[in-house]
Each structure stands twice: as C-alpha cells, then as structure tokens.
Motif scaffolding. Structure first.
Motif, PDB file in Angstrom:
ATOM      1  N   THR A  30       0.845  -1.197   0.000  1.00  0.00           N
ATOM      2  CA  THR A  30       0.000   0.000   0.000  1.00  0.00           C
ATOM      3  C   THR A  30       0.872   1.235   0.000  1.00  0.00           C
ATOM      4  O   THR A  30       1.812   1.342   0.795  1.00  0.00           O
ATOM      5  N   VAL A  32       1.109   5.105   0.883  1.00  0.00           N
ATOM      6  CA  VAL A  32       0.557   6.268   1.575  1.00  0.00           C
ATOM      7  C   VAL A  32       1.670   7.308   1.562  1.00  0.00           C
ATOM      8  O   VAL A  32       2.649   7.192   2.303  1.00  0.00           O
ATOM      9  N   ARG A  54      -6.579  11.450   0.385  1.00  0.00           N
ATOM     10  CA  ARG A  54      -7.306  11.105  -0.836  1.00  0.00           C
ATOM     11  C   ARG A  54      -6.924   9.700  -1.258  1.00  0.00           C
ATOM     12  O   ARG A  54      -5.742   9.346  -1.255  1.00  0.00           O
ATOM     13  N   GLN A  55      -7.925   8.918  -1.637  1.00  0.00           N
ATOM     14  CA  GLN A  55      -7.685   7.555  -2.101  1.00  0.00           C
ATOM     15  C   GLN A  55      -7.890   7.505  -3.610  1.00  0.00           C
ATOM     16  O   GLN A  55      -8.903   7.954  -4.134  1.00  0.00           O
ATOM     17  N   TYR A  56      -6.913   6.934  -4.334  1.00  0.00           N
ATOM     18  CA  TYR A  56      -6.959   6.875  -5.792  1.00  0.00           C
ATOM     19  C   TYR A  56      -7.268   5.467  -6.288  1.00  0.00           C
ATOM     20  O   TYR A  56      -7.939   5.287  -7.287  1.00  0.00           O
ATOM     21  N   SER A  58      -7.477   1.124  -4.590  1.00  0.00           N
ATOM     22  CA  SER A  58      -7.746   0.423  -3.331  1.00  0.00           C
ATOM     23  C   SER A  58      -6.560   0.473  -2.388  1.00  0.00           C
ATOM     24  O   SER A  58      -6.723   0.391  -1.171  1.00  0.00           O
ATOM     25  N   ASP A  59      -5.363   0.629  -2.928  1.00  0.00           N
ATOM     26  CA  ASP A  59      -4.172   0.608  -2.088  1.00  0.00           C
ATOM     27  C   ASP A  59      -3.194   1.743  -2.406  1.00  0.00           C
ATOM     28  O   ASP A  59      -1.984   1.599  -2.228  1.00  0.00           O
ATOM     29  N   TYR A  61      -2.887   5.946  -1.595  1.00  0.00           N
ATOM     30  CA  TYR A  61      -3.419   7.132  -0.925  1.00  0.00           C
ATOM     31  C   TYR A  61      -2.392   8.259  -1.000  1.00  0.00           C
ATOM     32  O   TYR A  61      -1.176   8.017  -0.999  1.00  0.00           O
TER      33      TYR A  61
END
Length: 249
Positions: A30, A32, A54-56, A58-59, A61
């Motif tokens: 993931t 971040v 902000r999430q773009y 599923s994994d 951010y």
C-alpha cells in the motif's frame, strides 16, 4: 507480508511506483505518500490543521502532509490491517552522511520504526536517476532477507544505490554515515513584489568519504546499507556532562 510504502517525492513519483511494483511481488503493498514533493521535511508532523487524505485506488493514498504524517496516519487508523514492514523510497537523489538529518525519505522509515515496525529507506545516488529498477531488485532481496532473518528491533536500514545497471553493481556493503562540509550560503533575491527572499543554500561538499562510509561505498559501485537508530543520546558523553554540571549544583 504486508508492506507500507511511503516517500518524500510524492505518490506519483517514478521511484515510488517502481518500488510499489517490486514490493507487490512479495505480498500486499500500500502506498501512503505526500500529494507533492516534500523533500527536506525531516521528521516534521502537521499539528496546526487537519491532514486531508485522498484515495486513488484500493491501495494508493495521498496526504496533504509530510512523510512522517503519512506513516503516522497510515499506522494509526487509516489502514484496516497493520503492515509487517515500512519501506520508504525510492528517492530521487542520495541520502548519505548528514543528509539523513533533513531527509523526508529517512524520516518516513524512522516513523515506521518508532511505531513498532521494521523499516527501511532507499535512495538513488543520483539526482536524475535512470536505474530505478536496480534499486527495486536490491530492495526485493533486502526485504526478503529481513523477513527471513530479522535484525534487532531498534534498527533502521538506510540504503543508497548507485545509479547503475544491476549487473554493474559491485555488491552490498554495511557502512557508517560519512560527513559533509557545512552547507553553502543562502541565496538572497528580490521577489517581483520587491520583498527580500532567501533560498536555502546547496548541501556542502563531501568531507568524509573514507573507508567504511556510505559515500565511499557508493563511489566504488556498491550498495550502501547503513544501520540507523532513533536514540540520539551520545552515551559516552553522559558522565563527562554530569561532571561538567556538578559546579552548577
């Protein structure tokens, strides 16, 4: 093995995307990371206002914050499952010697270690790197080794990779931090509004690149692997300082 990936160049940087692809071969990964370049942010936290996330995918951010914000928030509530390891990079430009004091890349790894996770930082020893794939292959090997043979729990690995094709890398070396001369003078300019502004001066030239240093290893074509720790106490000075303070008691 779940891997949290962060950096200080931003979530869209080519280095972090290359690292992400490599780490996904080892397990769920993931990202971040900051929403923009936050180089030089060191270990700073954003305390004066909330941090937007902000999430773009599923994994993947991005955060409107520092590298330390990213790892702190990821590990303290953002992610539903705790990662097994924190890997920061791949940074554009080296983080050797005194650079680690300012580096957001290294700071992200430090925050991961501070919050209880094995942590690594990886940087390319070039400000205009071409061989991110070399660093990705090196990190795949190191992360696999760290999983199978853990290091002491207070260890952070700071890794610097020569910007060379993988088959030209001479090997890996355990190193100490070298040193730089003091940074260059700040640059004074006038803004279009007639205000005096200053640019921080460039990093100083290398002062110590001798045997055993990270600078020396990378110069000779080796991957530099420097173990760092969070405790900054100079242990051999505690007793001398205690004696120095006696006259004030």
């Amino acid at each position: 093995m779940r891997i949290l990936i962060s950096n200080d160049d931003g979530y869209m940087s080519p280095g972090i995307r290359t690292l992400y692809a490599a780490m996904r071969s080892l397990g769920p990964a993931t990202i971040v990371a900051p929403d923009r370049n936050r180089s030089g942010a060191s270990n700073s936290l954003t305390l004066s206002h909330p941090v937007h996330v902000r999430q773009y995918e599923s994994d993947i951010y991005s955060l409107e914050g520092t590298p330390t914000d990213c790892v702190n928030i990821a590990l303290s509530g953002l992610l539903s499952e705790d990662p097994d390891m924190v890997v920061s990079g791949i940074n554009d430009g080296p983080n050797m010697g005194d650079d680690v004091l300012y580096s957001g890349t290294v700071a992200a790894a430090i925050e991961g270690r501070h919050l209880g996770h094995p942590a690594l930082a990886v940087s390319m020893a070039s400000h205009d790197p071409e061989h991110y794939d070399t660093a990705a292959r090196v990190m795949t090997k190191i992360v696999t080794q760290l999983k199978e043979v853990p290091l002491p729990s207070d260890t952070i690995l700071n890794i610097n990779v020569p910007d060379l094709p993988f088959d030209q890398i001479q090997g890996l070396r355990a190193t100490r931090l070298g040193t730089r001369h003091p940074s260059k003078s700040s640059i004074r300019q006038m803004s279009p509004r007639g205000e005096t502004v200053y640019w921080i001066g460039a990093a100083g030239d290398i002062a110590d690149d001798g045997p055993g240093t990270d600078f020396g290893a990378v110069r000779d074509g080796f991957v530099s692997v420097t173990p760092l720790q969070i405790d900054l106490t100079r242990m051999d000075s505690v007793s001398p300082v205690a004696q120095w303070l006696e006259s004030l008691s």
